[in-house]
Design a protein around this motif. Structure first.
Motif, mmCIF file in Angstrom:
data_model
loop_
_atom_site.group_PDB
_atom_site.id
_atom_site.type_symbol
_atom_site.label_atom_id
_atom_site.label_comp_id
_atom_site.label_asym_id
_atom_site.label_seq_id
_atom_site.Cartn_x
_atom_site.Cartn_y
_atom_site.Cartn_z
ATOM 1 N N ALA A 280 0.823 -1.217 0.000
ATOM 2 C CA ALA A 280 0.000 0.000 0.000
ATOM 3 C C ALA A 280 0.854 1.263 0.000
ATOM 4 C CB ALA A 280 -0.919 -0.007 1.214
ATOM 5 N N LEU A 281 2.061 1.174 0.531
ATOM 6 C CA LEU A 281 2.940 2.342 0.615
ATOM 7 C C LEU A 281 3.821 2.528 -0.616
ATOM 8 C CD1 LEU A 281 4.188 1.960 4.315
ATOM 9 C CD2 LEU A 281 2.413 3.508 3.466
ATOM 10 N N ASP B 55 1.642 -0.987 16.240
ATOM 11 C CA ASP B 55 2.923 -0.314 16.476
ATOM 12 C C ASP B 55 3.585 0.058 15.154
ATOM 13 O OD1 ASP B 55 2.754 -0.392 19.238
ATOM 14 O OD2 ASP B 55 3.855 -2.274 19.424
ATOM 15 N N LEU B 56 3.473 -0.825 14.168
ATOM 16 C CA LEU B 56 4.040 -0.548 12.851
ATOM 17 C C LEU B 56 3.341 0.650 12.202
ATOM 18 C CD1 LEU B 56 5.795 -1.182 10.379
ATOM 19 C CD2 LEU B 56 4.094 -2.888 9.703
ATOM 20 N N LEU B 57 2.014 0.677 12.262
ATOM 21 C CA LEU B 57 1.270 1.800 11.678
ATOM 22 C C LEU B 57 1.621 3.107 12.389
ATOM 23 C CD1 LEU B 57 -2.250 0.167 11.202
ATOM 24 C CD2 LEU B 57 -0.622 0.778 9.405
ATOM 25 N N LEU B 58 1.795 3.053 13.689
ATOM 26 C CA LEU B 58 2.176 4.243 14.441
ATOM 27 C C LEU B 58 3.569 4.715 14.025
ATOM 28 C CD1 LEU B 58 0.968 6.009 16.691
ATOM 29 C CD2 LEU B 58 2.165 4.575 18.351
ATOM 30 N N ASP B 59 4.473 3.775 13.822
ATOM 31 C CA ASP B 59 5.836 4.099 13.378
ATOM 32 C C ASP B 59 5.821 4.715 11.978
ATOM 33 O OD1 ASP B 59 8.759 3.945 13.718
ATOM 34 O OD2 ASP B 59 8.662 2.456 12.118
ATOM 35 N N ILE B 60 5.016 4.153 11.094
ATOM 36 C CA ILE B 60 4.894 4.685 9.731
ATOM 37 C C ILE B 60 4.322 6.100 9.762
ATOM 38 C CG2 ILE B 60 3.577 4.429 7.581
ATOM 39 C CD1 ILE B 60 3.890 1.377 7.974
#
Length: 341
Positions: free
Chosen positions: A154-155, A181-186
């Motif tokens: 998606a990115l 956590d990954l989405l927050l990091d992104i």
């Protein structure tokens, strides 16, 4: 970044006209993580299809970065959709392609040079934590790893908005936390605007800045996550919050029998932010020389900060109770008198 104004969407069904989205207005700021929560049938899935242009509103406007997607057609709509990417509940990977090939797919469709594709795929694999899995097939991956591939894909074309449609509901709790956590990091690294569609308040609590609560196609409550958790206004919101609250530090069952057996007033205290660390009960006990009975307590972490709730019982006279309530107000603590004898 995203503005919906008086958006309605109706469908013709065998039973008659169905209103899936009913006069919805909301704004999502640049770089926000915005949660839209509701139970099945609330209109969430239709709303997300309106956001990416897969559905046209019956009335109202859907604007992304100043462009009305609802009115865009042809090439204009295609360009608008390039700014928006989607992460799905069931991953939607191409099972005949490896991890790298899945991530590269949208870049190939866009006509990117091979060297640029290879570099971008390598970068994304590192970003989502899939090093060593470049040549694995989807069937060889865990659910969390599959969703990481979906996020990387998606990115790939550098979207401005990432839509997540129940992206963690097929995952176990531990894997869900890792993906959040990954989405927050992104979000932090790329300053990417993320809209999460979910039926789990735990997801909203963990990473969202703002939340809209949907019921029967309407937005019934909207605001900053910490505010919605501490002061939910609607019954459905209170139900979501109740399901999500976690015990921490103070952990005791709420004993109604104990309340009935002892005279006194039950107070519900709501702490926000730094107030959660104040020794309030101890200071009140010393000041008034009254025993404060702790009935129940819990603390919760949100993306906007910590809040806690504490239920106390105290046998105070009317004057003492007024003074206690004034003191609690001075601490910046919201207090509700639950029962009073």
């Amino acid at each position: 970044m995203i503005v919906l104004k008086n958006v309605c969407k109706t469908f013709q069904a065998s039973s008659g006209l169905v209103t899936a989205v009913d006069d919805v207005s909301l704004q999502v700021g640049q770089g926000q993580i915005y949660g839209i929560i509701g139970y099945s049938g609330a209109g969430k899935s239709t709303l997300i299809r309106l956001l990416n242009g897969l559905e046209k509103p019956t009335s109202g406007s859907v604007t992304l970065a100043g462009q009305d997607i609802a009115q865009a057609k042809g090439e204009a709509l295609r360009k608008a959709r390039l700014k928006i990417s989607m992460v799905f509940q069931h991953f939607n990977l191409l099972w005949s392609r490896t991890v790298s090939e899945n991530i590269a797919f949208s870049l190939q469709i866009a006509g990117a040079p091979k060297a640029a594709i290879a570099a971008r795929v390598k970068e994304l694999i590192a970003l989502v934590g899939l090093n060593g899995k470049e040549n694995a097939w989807p069937s060889q991956l865990s659910g969390g790893q599959k969703q990481r591939v979906g996020i990387a894909r998606a990115l790939a074309n550098n979207p401005e908005v990432l839509l997540c449609d129940e992206a963690t509901s097929a995952l176990d709790p531990q894997t869900t936390d890792a993906i959040l956590d990954l989405l927050l990091d992104i979000n932090h690294k790329l300053k990417l605007t993320i809209v999460l569609i979910t039926h789990e308040m735990q997801v909203v609590r963990k990473i969202c800045h703002r939340v809209a609560v949907m019921e029967d196609g309407k937005i019934v409550e909207e605001g900053e996550v910490l505010s919605v958790f501490t002061h939910p206004q609607q019954p459905i919101t209170r139900q979501f919050v109740k399901q999500t609250m976690e015990y921490s530090r103070v952990e005791a069952p709420f004993n109604k029998e104990l309340i009935n057996q002892q005279a006194g007033t039950v107070l519900k205290l709501t702490f926000v932010g730094q107030n959660t660390g104040q020794p309030v009960v101890g200071e009140l006990t010393l000041k008034y020389t009254l025993p404060f009975n702790i009935l129940h307590g819990k603390m919760t972490q949100t993306a906007n900060g910590i809040f806690g709730e504490l239920w106390l019982q105290v046998a105070a006279n009317a004057a003492q109770l007024d003074n206690i309530l004034n003191d609690l107000h001075g601490y910046g603590i919201t207090t509700e008198v639950v029962t009073h004898d």
